[in-house]
Scaffold this active site. Structure first.
Site, PDB file in Angstrom:
ATOM      1  N   SER A 190       6.461   3.340  -8.069  1.00  0.00           N
ATOM      2  CA  SER A 190       6.743   4.320  -8.829  1.00  0.00           C
ATOM      3  C   SER A 190       8.097   3.993  -9.778  1.00  0.00           C
ATOM      4  O   SER A 190       8.293   4.316 -11.035  1.00  0.00           O
ATOM      5  CB  SER A 190       7.232   5.622  -7.897  1.00  0.00           C
ATOM      6  N   GLY A 191       8.850   3.006  -9.273  1.00  0.00           N
ATOM      7  CA  GLY A 191       9.742   2.497  -9.962  1.00  0.00           C
ATOM      8  C   GLY A 191       9.490   1.042 -10.702  1.00  0.00           C
ATOM      9  O   GLY A 191       9.792   0.039  -9.854  1.00  0.00           O
ATOM     10  N   PRO A 215       0.773  -1.392   0.060  1.00  0.00           N
ATOM     11  CA  PRO A 215      -0.062   0.125  -0.143  1.00  0.00           C
ATOM     12  C   PRO A 215       0.879   1.244   0.063  1.00  0.00           C
ATOM     13  O   PRO A 215       0.241   2.305  -0.368  1.00  0.00           O
ATOM     14  CB  PRO A 215      -0.690  -0.072   1.285  1.00  0.00           C
ATOM     15  N   ARG A 253       4.189  -3.604   6.617  1.00  0.00           N
ATOM     16  CA  ARG A 253       5.428  -3.037   6.792  1.00  0.00           C
ATOM     17  C   ARG A 253       6.337  -3.262   5.847  1.00  0.00           C
ATOM     18  O   ARG A 253       6.136  -4.557   5.229  1.00  0.00           O
ATOM     19  CB  ARG A 253       5.849  -3.269   8.380  1.00  0.00           C
ATOM     20  N   ASP A 281       9.433  -2.286  -7.856  1.00  0.00           N
ATOM     21  CA  ASP A 281      10.625  -3.248  -7.908  1.00  0.00           C
ATOM     22  C   ASP A 281      10.952  -3.665  -6.527  1.00  0.00           C
ATOM     23  O   ASP A 281      11.386  -4.758  -6.254  1.00  0.00           O
ATOM     24  CB  ASP A 281      11.759  -2.761  -8.695  1.00  0.00           C
ATOM     25  N   GLY A 282      10.504  -2.809  -5.531  1.00  0.00           N
ATOM     26  CA  GLY A 282      11.025  -3.003  -4.071  1.00  0.00           C
ATOM     27  C   GLY A 282      10.432  -4.180  -3.517  1.00  0.00           C
ATOM     28  O   GLY A 282      11.210  -5.028  -2.713  1.00  0.00           O
TER      29      GLY A 282
HETATM   30  P1  ADP Z   1       8.196   2.165  -5.620  1.00  0.00           P
HETATM   31  O1  ADP Z   1       8.303   1.719  -6.880  1.00  0.00           O
HETATM   32  O2  ADP Z   1       7.153   3.025  -5.401  1.00  0.00           O
HETATM   33  O3  ADP Z   1       9.546   2.654  -4.724  1.00  0.00           O
HETATM   34  P2  ADP Z   1       8.437  -0.386  -4.239  1.00  0.00           P
HETATM   35  O4  ADP Z   1       7.985  -1.806  -4.470  1.00  0.00           O
HETATM   36  O5  ADP Z   1       9.919  -0.131  -4.531  1.00  0.00           O
HETATM   37  O6  ADP Z   1       7.675   0.876  -4.760  1.00  0.00           O
HETATM   38  O7  ADP Z   1       8.413  -0.197  -2.566  1.00  0.00           O
HETATM   39  C1  ADP Z   1       8.913   0.719  -2.000  1.00  0.00           C
HETATM   40  C2  ADP Z   1       9.433   0.259  -0.449  1.00  0.00           C
HETATM   41  O8  ADP Z   1       8.203   0.031   0.115  1.00  0.00           O
HETATM   42  C3  ADP Z   1      10.040  -0.981  -0.563  1.00  0.00           C
HETATM   43  O9  ADP Z   1      11.495  -0.788   0.033  1.00  0.00           O
HETATM   44  C4  ADP Z   1       9.522  -2.050   0.141  1.00  0.00           C
HETATM   45  O10 ADP Z   1      10.151  -3.043   0.732  1.00  0.00           O
HETATM   46  C5  ADP Z   1       8.703  -1.133   1.010  1.00  0.00           C
HETATM   47  N1  ADP Z   1       7.482  -1.826   1.861  1.00  0.00           N
HETATM   48  C6  ADP Z   1       6.693  -2.808   1.289  1.00  0.00           C
HETATM   49  N2  ADP Z   1       5.682  -2.988   1.967  1.00  0.00           N
HETATM   50  C7  ADP Z   1       5.443  -1.798   2.951  1.00  0.00           C
HETATM   51  C8  ADP Z   1       4.543  -1.347   3.818  1.00  0.00           C
HETATM   52  N3  ADP Z   1       3.296  -2.096   3.931  1.00  0.00           N
HETATM   53  N4  ADP Z   1       4.864  -0.062   4.360  1.00  0.00           N
HETATM   54  C9  ADP Z   1       5.945   0.347   4.057  1.00  0.00           C
HETATM   55  N5  ADP Z   1       7.094  -0.009   3.154  1.00  0.00           N
HETATM   56  C10 ADP Z   1       6.707  -1.270   2.376  1.00  0.00           C
HETATM   57 MG    MG Z   2      11.257   1.082  -5.339  1.00  0.00          MG
END
Ligand code: ADP
Ligand code: MG
Length: 543
Positions: free
Chosen positions: A249-250, A160, A193, A218-219
């Site tokens: 976003s990525g 989320p 989280r 991608d995270g």
């Molecule tokens: P974006 O492309 O927007 O950066 P990502 O998939 O890379 O999206 O996620 C961003 C970060 O959020 C990653 O470091 C991931 O591990 C972390 N993440 C995953 N679930 C949660 C959550 N529920 N709350 C906060 N961060 C989270």
């Molecule tokens: Mg990311």
């Protein structure tokens, strides 16, 4: 319409065999009766009041994700019904890029007064259409690609926090309706989280799921890949098909998968529909991974990229513009350009060419089909990476410790505290603006960074570095041209590109950050090596 028997056909060359045919009406839709016929590849609809030579409407089953039969709502209605859902590639009237767009048609048939019989006939049509819509494995990929089973059960992980924080909404508004149309079962986990998905992947009974699907950037894929590689049964766990639906976003991996299918470079909802379409069709392709070991003893697996310098700074510093979606990287690039700096360190790499010049191959040949043997291959081929003394040392260690972590087991690079082998290239320059290693075509939706990559398993790390001395204007031009993948066409004396199998970077200071797949990592000595076809990813087939 009886939906079963068609008039006897004498097979004619070039004329596809009609498997089912009959008459129907469309609901809701234009009045009148239609002739419907089904071949192995198309559903053909012809309005009966039209001249027979008029072409009618042809629906390709390659675009179809599902079909279901049902009774009419009115109990007095004896008709049987079926709906077909398909997603052809189309242009919107205001733009030139094609993306998949939903279309649906419902047909009513009444061959007799018995509602049960009519429903049975509708079910026969629906079943045949579903059977013929199953994804075919491209001939050239037989033995290498596979297809998810039908019916299938997915584990869907939604972040989320990804992108503008819309992933959950996107799931309910865009993804869920397509999963229902394709009759795909799923369990949904919305993460609370960071690292929850990683821990879940470490402990989950994977036999419950046909694939793990990620709705994020991608995270979250990074979390899933590393969670799978941390399991004692990592060798089979990492073969679990992973699907990516862009909700961050990525969205580099999603953009790359979309590109490999031959689609236009679209973003946002259009990219999401394309990727959800791939998931519904269920084609699974092998994907390379890169393992990293750091000076502080960390072991990390990566599917997309490693960055240090300008690119990692932009990635992390642009976190504060997260609400802008993928535009955050453009803003971040402009901000960092205004305070351009250099980064000092030593870079060394094993050229792909050099690796294959050694008398044995370092990694499995791209044309060999087995991915399950990559561990054995790496061990067998160890001499290419290590000098002789180390090879025997390493063999001992592998022998003594039975419950190795996956990196310990498959990495065969010389430890970071020893010099790189002689057949590696050490870069003379020690001052850089950026170092970027990428193993998919896209770094983000609008970053077509490695146009030479045309599949997720090309067995190469594409290493780029920009030496210090480049002007701000040249660097800006470089990034602007990257959107269309033209950045390598203009000669830039400060830019070096090299396809490699492994590399090592030793920064001269520990200040700053590096990124792996867009995730921050403390700056320090690090080395990475390619593992061909270690993972599996849900992909599209080429148009
Ligand atoms: P974006 O492309 O927007 O950066 P990502 O998939 O890379 O999206 O996620 C961003 C970060 O959020 C990653 O470091 C991931 O591990 C972390 N993440 C995953 N679930 C949660 C959550 N529920 N709350 C906060 N961060 C989270
Ligand atoms: Mg990311």
């Amino acid at each position: 319409m009886d939906g079963q028997r068609c008039p006897e056909q004498t097979p004619q060359r070039g004329v596809p065999e009609v498997l089912l045919c009959g008459e129907c009406t469309q609901v809701p839709g234009p009045k009148g009766r239609y002739a419907l016929s089904l071949t192995a590849t198309h559903l053909h609809l012809q309005w009966l009041e039209q001249a027979p030579e008029s072409p009618g409407c042809l629906l390709s089953l390659a675009d179809c994700i599902g079909c279901c039969a049902f009774k009419g709502r009115d109990p007095a209605d004896p008709g049987g019904y079926f709906s077909v859902f398909w997603y052809p590639l189309k242009k919107k009237w205001w733009r030139s890029l094609e993306a998949r767009q939903r279309e649906a048609k419902t047909f009513r048939l009444e061959t007799c007064r018995d509602p049960k019989e009519n429903l049975k006939t509708a079910e026969r049509w629906a079943e045949k259409i579903r059977e013929l819509s199953v994804q075919r494995i491209p001939k050239e990929e037989e033995g290498l690609y596979s297809c998810l089973p039908q019916p299938r059960q997915l584990l869907v992980l939604v972040n989320p926090h990804g992108g503008k924080g819309e992933a959950q909404n996107l799931f309910y508004s865009q993804i869920l309706p397509m999963l229902v149309e394709a009759n795909i079962g799923f369990n949904l986990v919305v993460t609370d989280r960071q690292n929850q998905a990683r821990e879940l992947m470490r402990d989950e009974d994977l036999s419950r799921w046909d694939a793990v699907v990620i709705v994020s950037g991608d995270g979250l894929v990074y979390e899933v890949v590393n969670g799978l590689m941390e399991r004692p049964d990592w060798k089979s766990a990492i073969k679990k098909p992973v699907g990516i639906l862009p909700g961050g976003s990525g969205n580099g991996l999603a953009a790359a998968i979309n590109h490999y299918a031959g689609n236009d470079q679209v973003s946002n909802q259009e990219l999401l529909t394309n990727c959800t379409f791939f998931l519904c069709k269920g084609l699974v392709a092998p994907m390379d991974l890169v393992s990293f070991t750091t000076g502080s003893g960390k072991c990390i697996f990566s599917f997309l990229s490693f960055a240090w310098g300008f690119v990692s700074d932009v990635d992390i510093e642009s976190e504060k513009y997260r609400m802008m979606g993928h535009t955050r990287f453009t803003v971040g690039t402009l901000v960092r350009l205004s305070s351009l700096r250099t980064y000092k360190g030593r870079l060394a790499y094993l050229r792909a060419e050099e690796a294959s010049n050694q008398n044995t191959e370092i990694f499995p040949n791209p044309s060999s089909s087995s991915t399950a043997t990559s561990h054995q291959n790496c061990q067998k081929l160890q001499p290419n990476f290590c000098n002789d003394t180390h090879q025997s040392l390493n063999a001992n260690v592998v022998h003594q410790i039975t419950s190795e972590s996956s990196v310990d087991e498959i990495s065969n690079l010389i430890p970071l505290d020893q010099p790189v082998p002689n057949h590696w290239t050490v870069v003379k320059e020690e001052e850089f603006v950026l170092i970027l290693a990428i193993y998919q075509s896209h770094l983000g939706t609008s970053y077509f960074t490695a146009p030479m990559v045309s599949r997720p398993d090309d067995s190469l790390i594409h290493l780029f570095y920009v030496r210090s001395g480049i002007s701000r204007t040249a660097l800006l031009k470089f990034f602007l041209a990257m959107e269309k993948g033209n950045h390598l066409e203009h000669s830039c004396p400060h830019l070096v590109y090299m396809p490699v199998k492994a590399f090592r970077l030793e920064p001269f200071t520990n200040k700053g950050i590096m990124t792996i797949d867009g995730e921050a990592l403390e700056c320090g000595p690090i080395q990475g090596q390619l593992h061909s076809r270690l993972a599996r990813i849900i992909s599209g087939s080429k148009k």
